[in-house]
Write a protein that holds these residues in place. Structure first.
Motif, PDB file in Angstrom:
ATOM      1  N   LYS A   1       0.835  -1.198   0.000  1.00  0.00           N
ATOM      2  CA  LYS A   1       0.000   0.000   0.000  1.00  0.00           C
ATOM      3  C   LYS A   1       0.876   1.258   0.000  1.00  0.00           C
ATOM      4  O   LYS A   1       0.596   2.227  -0.704  1.00  0.00           O
ATOM      5  CB  LYS A   1      -0.913  -0.032   1.232  1.00  0.00           C
ATOM      6  CG  LYS A   1      -1.822   1.144   1.359  1.00  0.00           C
ATOM      7  CD  LYS A   1      -3.019   0.978   0.478  1.00  0.00           C
ATOM      8  CE  LYS A   1      -3.993   2.099   0.822  1.00  0.00           C
ATOM      9  NZ  LYS A   1      -5.002   2.243  -0.179  1.00  0.00           N
TER      10      LYS A   1
ATOM     11  N   GLN B   1       2.394   1.813  -3.462  1.00  0.00           N
ATOM     12  CA  GLN B   1       1.358   2.319  -4.356  1.00  0.00           C
ATOM     13  C   GLN B   1       1.140   3.820  -4.161  1.00  0.00           C
ATOM     14  O   GLN B   1       1.022   4.576  -5.132  1.00  0.00           O
ATOM     15  CB  GLN B   1       0.029   1.593  -4.108  1.00  0.00           C
ATOM     16  CG  GLN B   1      -0.101   0.289  -4.807  1.00  0.00           C
ATOM     17  CD  GLN B   1      -1.467  -0.337  -4.527  1.00  0.00           C
ATOM     18  OE1 GLN B   1      -2.095  -0.022  -3.519  1.00  0.00           O
ATOM     19  NE2 GLN B   1      -1.893  -1.210  -5.418  1.00  0.00           N
ATOM     20  N   GLN B   2       1.104   4.250  -2.915  1.00  0.00           N
ATOM     21  CA  GLN B   2       0.880   5.667  -2.631  1.00  0.00           C
ATOM     22  C   GLN B   2       2.058   6.529  -3.098  1.00  0.00           C
ATOM     23  O   GLN B   2       1.868   7.645  -3.569  1.00  0.00           O
ATOM     24  CB  GLN B   2       0.648   5.880  -1.131  1.00  0.00           C
ATOM     25  CG  GLN B   2      -0.619   5.229  -0.611  1.00  0.00           C
ATOM     26  CD  GLN B   2      -1.855   5.825  -1.246  1.00  0.00           C
ATOM     27  OE1 GLN B   2      -1.946   7.021  -1.461  1.00  0.00           O
ATOM     28  NE2 GLN B   2      -2.821   4.972  -1.572  1.00  0.00           N
TER      29      GLN B   2
END
Length: 98
Positions: free
Chosen positions: A5, A8-9
């Motif tokens: 995550k 991805q950010q």
């Protein structure tokens, strides 16, 4: 937040390869008209160069005393000696005697 995550950010903020980014537009753009340039010049703040240095100006504004003028005879002092030495930590200390 797990690592997938997080990556991805971070990747959202990276542009694709060979992506052309525009970093100047509007008033800061290179191709502005002369009419716009003239308008900007009218609103720019005009700075006047002071005859005194920052130290002298602040001393006069704060204490109403010119630091390089003799308080008794009102004659400007001249620099006679500049003394440079080092302290215990090896830093240079600049001392100016008038």
């Amino acid at each position: 937040m797990d690592i997938d995550k997080f990556v991805q950010q971070i990747l959202i903020h990276l542009p694709p390869k060979n992506f052309k980014m525009i970093n100047r537009f509007g008033f800061c753009g290179r191709n502005i008209t002369t009419k716009l340039k003239d308008t900007i010049k009218k609103f720019k703040k005009r700075f006047s160069k002071s005859e005194y240095s920052f130290l002298v100006k602040q001393s006069i504004d704060t204490f109403d005393v010119h630091p390089f003028m003799c308080p008794y005879c009102k004659i400007m002092m001249d620099i006679q000696e500049i003394y440079v030495s080092a302290d215990w930590y090896g830093r240079t200390i600049h001392k100016i005697y008038f």
